[in-house]
Structures are given as structure tokens and as C-alpha cells.
Motif scaffolding. Structure first.
Motif, mmCIF file in Angstrom:
data_model
loop_
_atom_site.group_PDB
_atom_site.id
_atom_site.type_symbol
_atom_site.label_atom_id
_atom_site.label_comp_id
_atom_site.label_asym_id
_atom_site.label_seq_id
_atom_site.Cartn_x
_atom_site.Cartn_y
_atom_site.Cartn_z
ATOM 1 N N GLY A 1 0.682 -1.182 -0.214
ATOM 2 C CA GLY A 1 -0.086 0.080 0.138
ATOM 3 C C GLY A 1 0.776 1.235 0.021
ATOM 4 N N THR A 2 0.361 2.311 -0.729
ATOM 5 C CA THR A 2 0.897 3.570 -0.680
ATOM 6 C C THR A 2 -0.205 4.459 -0.397
ATOM 7 N N LEU A 3 0.125 5.445 0.416
ATOM 8 C CA LEU A 3 -0.798 6.627 1.101
ATOM 9 C C LEU A 3 -0.904 7.674 0.008
ATOM 10 N N VAL A 4 -2.171 8.035 -0.243
ATOM 11 C CA VAL A 4 -2.398 9.216 -1.322
ATOM 12 C C VAL A 4 -3.341 10.091 -0.377
ATOM 13 N N THR A 5 -2.807 11.144 -0.193
ATOM 14 C CA THR A 5 -3.613 12.440 0.489
ATOM 15 C C THR A 5 -3.835 13.406 -0.247
ATOM 16 N N VAL A 6 -5.322 13.717 -0.616
ATOM 17 C CA VAL A 6 -5.547 14.914 -1.249
ATOM 18 C C VAL A 6 -6.102 16.107 -0.185
ATOM 19 N N SER A 7 -5.532 17.260 -0.367
ATOM 20 C CA SER A 7 -5.991 18.197 0.553
ATOM 21 C C SER A 7 -6.638 19.101 -0.368
ATOM 22 N N SER A 8 -8.017 19.760 0.563
ATOM 23 C CA SER A 8 -8.903 20.449 -0.466
ATOM 24 C C SER A 8 -8.644 22.002 -0.127
#
Length: 120
Positions: A113-120
Motif C-alpha cells: 500500500g501507498t498513501l495518497v492524501t488529497v488536500s482541499s
């Protein structure tokens, strides 16, 4: 073994490309899929690609934004993610199956797994 990479922090509307490298066995022997798991939620199907790359499938929420591809010579599968939004925030997992499928239970091998974080 499957090794996923390419995750990170990105602003909404941005893009990321995930990679999944396969070792020990020829990548062309397996169909590949990407799944994701957001905090507090079940792991869900995102996209899959057949062994040859001729067939693909996407969950509705990513159609037109995500593209799965593979390079069997490099034993690698890719997930190009465009127009990312906060709902895409999750840990993304690559997986391998003996045949083309969208069903999580049919995948025999999983990456870390690899973490994807999308900031708004």
C-alpha cells in the motif's frame, strides 16, 4: 512480491502516478488491480487490467480521471490519477490475480500500500 510507490500529498485538482513493481514472477502472468482503503472504510475496487492490457475496468467514481496501464517488459503496472479530490484520499494497494477480475477476494497477491492524501 508487489511493491507500490508514488503516493504522497497533493492538492485537490492535482495528479499523481502510482507504480506497482512485480518481482520474482513475470508480471505478464497476472492480471492486476488497484484497490483503496480510506480511514474507517472497507477496501474497495478502483481499477483492473488484464494480463495483456487489452481489457480494463474502473469503478464509476474514477472513470475519466484515472487510467491504469502496464508495461510487462518492466514488470510494472501504473495508475495515473488526475483531477484528484478529497474523496480519493486513501491507502492504495496493488494486487495480482490469475485472471481479469474486479472482485477483491479473487486477488491472490497484495502489495503493502501507498498513501495518497488529497488536500482541499
Amino acid at each position: 512480491q508487489l511493491q507500490a510507490s508514488g503516493g504522497g500529498l497533493v492538492q485537490a485538482g492535482g495528479s499523481l502516478r502510482l507504480s506497482c513493481a512485480v518481482s520474482k514472477r513475470p508480471s505478464s502472468n497476472f492480471a492486476k488491480g488497484w484497490f483503496r482503503q480510506a480511514p474507517g472504510k472497507e477496501r474497495e475496487f478502483v481499477t483492473a487490467i488484464s494480463r495483456s492490457g487489452s481489457s480494463t475496468s474502473y469503478t464509476d467514481s474514477v472513470k475519466g480521471r484515472f487510467t491504469i496501464s502496464r508495461d510487462n517488459a518492466k514488470n510494472t503496472v501504473y495508475l495515473q490519477m488526475n483531477s484528484l479530490n478529497a474523496m480519493d484520499t486513501a491507502v492504495y494497494y496493488c494486487a495480482a490475480a490469475l485472471y481479469f477480475t474486479t472482485i477483491r477476494a479473487n486477488y491472490d497477491y497484495w502489495g503493502q500500500g501507498t498513501l495518497v492524501t488529497v488536500s482541499s
